[in-house]
Write an enzyme that holds these catalytic residues in place. Structure first.
Site, PDB file in Angstrom:
ATOM      1  N   ARG B 367       0.610  -1.265  -0.027  1.00 58.09           N
ATOM      2  CA  ARG B 367       0.083   0.005  -0.116  1.00 58.09           C
ATOM      3  C   ARG B 367       1.011   1.070  -0.049  1.00 58.09           C
ATOM      4  O   ARG B 367       0.444   2.126   0.935  1.00 58.09           O
ATOM      5  CB  ARG B 367      -0.791  -0.042   1.406  1.00 58.09           C
ATOM      6  CG  ARG B 367      -2.261   0.661   1.106  1.00 58.09           C
ATOM      7  CD  ARG B 367      -3.211   0.175   2.186  1.00 58.09           C
ATOM      8  NE  ARG B 367      -4.403   0.580   2.219  1.00 58.09           N
ATOM      9  CZ  ARG B 367      -5.441   0.389   2.727  1.00 58.09           C
ATOM     10  NH1 ARG B 367      -5.517  -0.717   3.463  1.00 58.09           N
ATOM     11  NH2 ARG B 367      -6.704   0.833   2.503  1.00 58.09           N
ATOM     12  N   CYS B 368       1.892   1.286  -1.048  1.00 57.06           N
ATOM     13  CA  CYS B 368       2.765   2.430  -0.890  1.00 57.06           C
ATOM     14  C   CYS B 368       2.790   3.288  -2.162  1.00 57.06           C
ATOM     15  O   CYS B 368       3.718   4.187  -1.995  1.00 57.06           O
ATOM     16  CB  CYS B 368       4.068   1.538  -0.792  1.00 57.06           C
ATOM     17  SG  CYS B 368       4.699   0.758  -2.309  1.00 57.06           S
TER      18      CYS B 368
END
Lengths: 291, 782, 161
Positions: B367-368
């Site tokens: 989730r970067c």
């Protein structure tokens, strides 16, 4: 993830279970809650060729006060301890302890007997048993014998139970009105073993002084540890802040923690001191004492 | 944008999810739910050593074990040129080890048996003769003269993978030299892992009668995976069908191609039977795409009044044994150069060096938004360092340096053109929601009494929606995305996208876009993704790109349909197109609103009553090439209290104000925020994958890789501002990753703030109770 | 080794099949009885995705052998629907957006069901403790709590109706 193959037996009486254990010796393990054993089998660390499932044996699931003891059967589940009104009222240290073992699902199956018999210093009940000066009943081929809790934990994953013995009862001395305890556990998250934990049981006399103290420590040594020096110090003294702090300090000196992913040994020692202090305070409060 | 009614459910409506009924009944179809006749099971045999030569592999005993059908080794794959496969980033990785192993848990052999239990037993019987080699786990040692060279397959005999830089080195150097105030911060973003609740896996099924290979795959990018299987495996692409069914969470973990997938495909080709491979959680944590492991230094130069002048960043990136980072091909450090964040830096310079170590391969996930988590964390921590240096309130310092809203589109000194932003509005709302001034007063009073309380602010800007074809591609495939819509005669519709939801609610939200554009009720629109035989080509769902790219394609596609609908309406109403007005759901004649045709009537006419010369049907497809990325932003504020006796940090409150532009479904956006904040919380306080000196992984299962339960997880308070993206057809920006990008710094800033009066300026994550306790102890206050 | 017959009542229906002793209950349910609604998320008894009710108590079916379940009642997510009507928990999870990817949801609802059956009016803290053996990566639990509160309210109303 997948356990190795084994044969499965389900005796319906204690004598039957014992004779099966005798017959298969080292190749057999008792299956009660299974919440410690089965994970080890799935990792293929434990590989018993025979699993003796004792869950069908009736008459081992009672909680009652009788003849000077609180008696808990070897197959009583953690959720039953958590839900017991008798225990919540008179032995709150056990309620505290049962509620922080793993999580609700594990507590549906895990037994207090198994929690002790597994011999893991990271398990929670051993420290509370030390604090309560409990004893366990082991039933084997030669009948039943009582083992004092101080003789029960021999080394890592090793108890005083003989190979063909089953832990059938836990006996806690009857708690008088002024004898209460508490258990404080610090864990990285719910479901984890303790980074450190402290159990304390105190009995107050009519002057409010401590007539008996029990301190047990979780996961800070190869076996669950009695905070003997703290207990000895506190006996006969007023349970004021200073004395409790000193008892906690002494308890932390009895701890032998190792550094690991949960933290450095130095931290765990400090935790023991802090948690013992909190447990003693809560125990005294519950025993009706002034602080 | 004309609002639609709740029955139509266009933009802004919190309609309930279309996908829920099957999940709630246990009728989801995840990869492990796939059961095919004659299906067999594969299990990977893995290396216990981090670095070792393979002297020999003996598979005889395993092959003879009950139920075993095949035991594949690297040597077997090498014959088909498949022992190695390309990674998603200019490198290759071993499918099954040949010659040597480079990380603990690396894939060495693949056992296939009739049952999963038989495969597990046989896997134990594979004998591998290893000769251990010196292990390298510290990235700072990777470039030492005497460091073991890990990759013998590369021409350049070094552990250095890449050097990348951007910005103006000279100007930044000068600005830093000349500045009256400077701070430097070393911050490590620790190796962690996305750990979606469903692990990775596949069912590979070669149909020997038709020659078609169907692969049910935990894939966030099914089309890209199909193309790669074709290119690498030499299987004609029209004979490959990848089906990404229901996916139990992705978070970037399901973007790479893993050796287990390749082995399952090979086994199915070999045996002519479906082969299921589902990894265990331990395998997932120890061998699949990890996240972060960035060792960063930031320097900020500023005036005495707090106006920033320059930012210089230097980073060492640990990629493990193979560079399997899943990111756009021109960006070895992803979009890390967003590290100037929300602030107007006159000059900046950023350089990153990547190295190999004896650890699991990868480097992008969780989730970067392609390293935006690292960038946002760094700038938000460094900004606090500057605040301490200047003895300035951290919120005030940020407001002083925010890019003003009038200057958008804003060109950052590291090359990004931010589309829109109103940072001060988000900050102001967050400060109001948390009651900032009162909290500072409370903190001052508590400090006098020796109580530890901290407030952490994080004002992040992130960059999502990759991305424009001129700059973005993954292994050469441009990062457009797509939508195809077909309207049926009865006015219902089916839409298919090139993206793939893993829980983000696409079956609900994308129909809402169509509902907004066409007035067809969202619940009348069936949304499909993930089957490469039917869905238009897309690059998948990760890096918060679905709404910015596929969402745009959906709107444009719907508008194409509306254009044709207008022609049909004109025909039905016997008017000219120019005389028609549109409101969601119908065309009507200007000045005579009772003369109208609904979209449903028009749809029916598309099959029954067409104007002369017009093709039948009412459908369109759009492949959207975004003109730019989008830049969601927000301000998060966290309040913590520290237990001095134990070092435990309790999050008392957390306010998250997010701005993701126009919102399709507020309920779903809020859910994304809750989830992302919880992942950020876990990263900040409890998650770590580490290796000891022998390369043994720690944190390789859920006993030690910690995921918070409902008990630890704080309560989240959310708010929003709305600054639409000017270049996006529906003004939306995407939001899934914002909470994970912005929150770690908020948590850490809060803890540091609680201890700042003791001189503490930084604590590396995870901020565990024992780290806090050590600080207290050193300061004599535990 | 020696397989034996395992007879269970699964969601009210009598089922019987052979199982070798080491067959985990989760695999018996998913692969033998072919009810794939219950999921597997880990290998160290930590995640709770595999939670089912055994004689009404929530257990992790990955840490229990099928042979142990002989003669017992098992409830899984597939047993929540009643005559085509959603259980208040299923309704609550939908109304309150208590699920995203859906993978933890079956096990989560089983734990919630067990909680509400013994504590029909739980506080938020009791709810969080009640589901502390179930991990979720998507929702952050906040809407799950609301979903369970919704169900509790509906079940109480139903009980007094």
């Amino acid at each position: 993830m997948i356990p190795p193959p084994f044969e499965y037996l389900r005796p319906s009486t204690v004598p039957e279970a014992i004779s099966l254990l005798q017959a298969h010796g080292e190749d057999a393990k008792v299956l009660s809650g299974g919440q410690s054993l089965i994970p080890m089998m799935k990792l293929r660390i434990a590989r018993p060729a025979w699993l003796i499932d004792i869950n069908a044996i009736p008459g081992l699931d009672y909680i009652r006060e009788q003849d000077g003891f609180l008696r808990i059967g070897g197959l009583v589940r953690e959720f039953e301890i958590e839900a017991s009104e008798l225990i919540r009222k008179k032995y709150p240290i056990l309620h505290d302890t049962a509620s922080v073992i793993a999580d609700p699902q594990v507590r549906s199956l895990a037994t207090m007997g198994g929690n002790l018999a597994h011999g893991d210093p990271a398990n929670d009940h051993p420290a509370a048993m030390l604090a309560l000066r409990a004893e366990v009943v082991a039933t084997g081929p030669n009948g039943s014998r009582t083992i004092k809790i101080d003789d029960f934990f021999v080394s890592v994953f090793t108890t005083a139970l003989e190979p063909a013995e089953i832990l059938t009862e836990i006996r806690v001395p009857l708690a008088g009105a002024r004898s209460r305890g508490a258990y404080f556990k610090l864990e990285r998250k719910v479901g984890d073993f303790a980074t450190a934990a402290a159990a304390a049981q105190v009995t107050l006399d009519d002057r409010g002084a401590v007539s008996q103290a029990g301190i047990g420590l979780t996961n800070v040594g190869p076996v669950p540890i009695r905070g003997r020096h703290g207990e000895d110090f506190l006996r006969g003294k007023a349970p004021n802040a200073e004395n409790i702090a000193q008892a906690a300090q002494l308890a932390s000196e009895d701890a032998q923690p190792s550094s690991d992913l949960r933290g450095p040994a130095e931290y765990k020692k400090a935790l023991v001191k802090e948690l013992t202090r909190r447990a003693l305070n809560r125990a005294v409060e519950r025993a009706g004492g002034a602080r | 944008m004309t609002p639609t009614t709740p029955e139509v459910g266009g933009m802004g409506h919190s309609i309930k999810r279309r996908e829920d009924p099957r999940f709630l009944q246990g009728k989801g179809n995840y990869v492990d739910d796939v059961h095919l006749p004659r299906m067999v099971y594969g299990q990977v045999v893995r290396s216990p050593f981090a670095h070792a030569r393979i002297r020999g592999i003996n598979t005889e005993a395993a092959k003879k074990a009950p139920g075993v059908l095949a035991v594949i080794t690297g040597e077997d794959l090498a014959k088909a040129n498949l022992a190695w496969m390309p990674t998603l980033f200019h490198d290759k990785q071993m499918v099954l080890a040949t010659g040597k192993v480079l990380f603990q848990a690396q894939e060495v052999a693949f056992v296939v048996a009739e049952t999963q239990y038989q495969a597990a037993d046989a896997a134990e019987l594979v004998e591998v003769d290893y000769e251990e080699l010196p292990v390298l786990v510290d990235p700072h040692r990777a470039l030492d003269a005497n460091a073991p060279v890990l990759r013998e397959d590369r021409e350049e005999k070094s552990n250095h993978i890449f050097h990348w830089e951007v910005g103006d080195r000279q100007a930044t150097q000068k600005a830093i030299q000349d500045a009256p105030v400077k701070v430097a911060l070393d911050a490590v973003f620790q190796r962690c892992h996305p750990a979606p609740l469903e692990t990775c896996g596949c069912v590979a099924d070669l149909n020997t009668a038709t020659g078609r290979l169907t692969v049910w795959l935990t894939s966030q990018a099914p089309h890209a995976h199909r193309t790669l299987f074709a290119l690498v495996g030499g299987i004609p692409e029209e004979n490959i069908r990848v089906i990404s069914p229901d996916i139990g969470g992705g978070f970037g973990n399901k973007v790479p191609i893993y050796p287990g997938y390749v082995c399952a495909v090979v086994a199915s080709l070999q045996l002519g039977r479906p082969v299921k491979w589902i990894e265990t959680r331990s395998e997932n944590l120890q061998s699949t795409g990890f996240a972060r492991d960035y060792h960063m230094t930031a320097e900020i130069a500023a005036d005495r009044d707090g106006k920033v002048k320059a930012l210089r960043v230097k980073t060492l990136a640990d990629h493990g044994a193979f560079n399997a980072a899943a990111q756009p091909s021109k960006f070895p450090a992803g979009l890390f150069s967003i590290c100037t964040g929300s602030y107007d830096f006159p000059s900046a310079f950023c350089e990153v060096d990547g190295v190999y170590t004896n650890k699991a391969p990868g480097g992008i996930a969780y989730r970067c938004s392609f390293r935006v988590t690292e960038a946002a964390y760094l700038i938000e921590r460094a900004t606090d360092s500057l605040a301490y240096e200047l003895k300035m309130d951290p919120a005030e310092l940020r407001r002083k340096n925010f890019i003003p809203k009038e200057t958008f589109p804003y060109r950052s000194p590291l090359g990004w053109t931010y589309d829109s932003g109103n940072y001060d509005a988000a900050m102001k709302l967050a400060l109001d929601m948390i009651g900032y001034d009162d909290l500072r007063k409370e903190q001052a009073e508590k400090r006098k009494r020796g109580e530890l309380m901290g407030i952490g602010v994080s004002s992040f800007t992130e960059i999502v929606g990759a991305g424009p074809a001129h700059t973005f591609d993954i292994v050469g495939i441009k990062m457009f995305d797509s939508c195809e819509i077909r309207v049926h005669p009865t006015g219902k519709a089916i839409a298919r996208l090139g993206t793939k939801s893993q829980g983000q609610g696409h079956e609900t939200t994308f129909p809402q876009i169509i509902a907004q554009e066409l007035g067809i009720p969202a619940n009348d629109i069936l949304l499909e993704e993930g089957d490469t035989d039917t869905a238009p080509y897309g690059l998948g769902t990760y890096a918060s790109r679905s709404t910015p790219v596929a969402g745009a394609a959906t709107a444009i596609c719907a508008r194409k349909i509306r254009d044709k609908a207008r022609k049909i309406a004109a025909h039905l109403l016997e008017a000219s197109e120019a005389d028609l007005e549109w409101e969601p759901g119908k065309f009507y004649v200007k000045g005579a609103p009772s003369k109208s045709k609904t979209i449903q009537e028009i749809a029916f006419a598309a099959y029954t009553n067409l104007p002369e010369g017009m093709e039948a049907g009412l459908e369109a497809v759009d492949y959207y090439d975004p003109p730019n990325l989008t830049f969601p932003f927000g301000t998060y504020i966290c309040v913590v209290d520290i237990d001095k006796g134990t070092g435990e940090v309790k999050v008392r409150r957390f306010v998250a104000v997010d701005d993701c532009g126009n919102i399709i479904n507020p309920m779903i956006v809020e859910g994304q925020i809750h989830g992302g904040l919880t992942e950020g919380f876990a990263i900040a306080f409890m998650q770590l994958i580490s290796y000891d000196e022998q390369g043994n992984v720690q944190g390789g299962n859920f006993m030690d890789y910690l995921l918070p339960t409902a008990v630890e997880t704080p309560h989240w308070e959310t708010g929003k501002t709305c600054t639409p993206s000017p270049h996006h057809p529906i003004g939306a920006k995407g939001v899934g990753e914002s909470p994970n990008v912005g929150s770690p710094a908020a948590f850490v800033n809060a803890v540091v703030d609680a201890l700042s009066h003791l001189g503490v300026r930084h604590i590396d994550m995870p901020v565990t109770p024992w780290k806090v306790w050590q600080i207290l102890h050193q300061n004599g206050i535990s | 080794m020696t397989a034996r017959p395992v007879h269970v009542t699964l969601n009210g229906a009598e089922r019987e099949a052979m199982a070798e002793p080491r067959l985990l209950l989760i695999h018996f349910i998913r692969d033998v009885l072919q009810q794939t609604g219950t999921h597997l998320g880990c290998d160290t008894t930590n995640c709770g995705a595999c939670t089912v009710l055994l004689d009404g108590r929530p257990i992790k079916s990955c840490t229990y052998f099928a042979v142990q379940a002989d003669g017992k009642k098992i409830t899984t997510v597939e047993g929540l629907l009643s005559n085509g009507k959603m259980h208040p928990l299923q309704e609550g999870f939908r109304e309150e957006h208590g699920l995203q990817c859906g993978f933890c949801t079956p096990g989560m609802m089983m734990s919630a069901l067990a909680l509400l059956e013994r504590n029909p009016d739980p506080s938020e803290a009791e709810i969080r403790a009640g589901i502390s053996g179930n991990l979720c990566r998507c929702t952050g639990y906040q809407n799950i709590v609301k979903a369970i509160q919704y169900a509790a309210a509906k079940m109480k109303k139903g009980a007094t109706a």
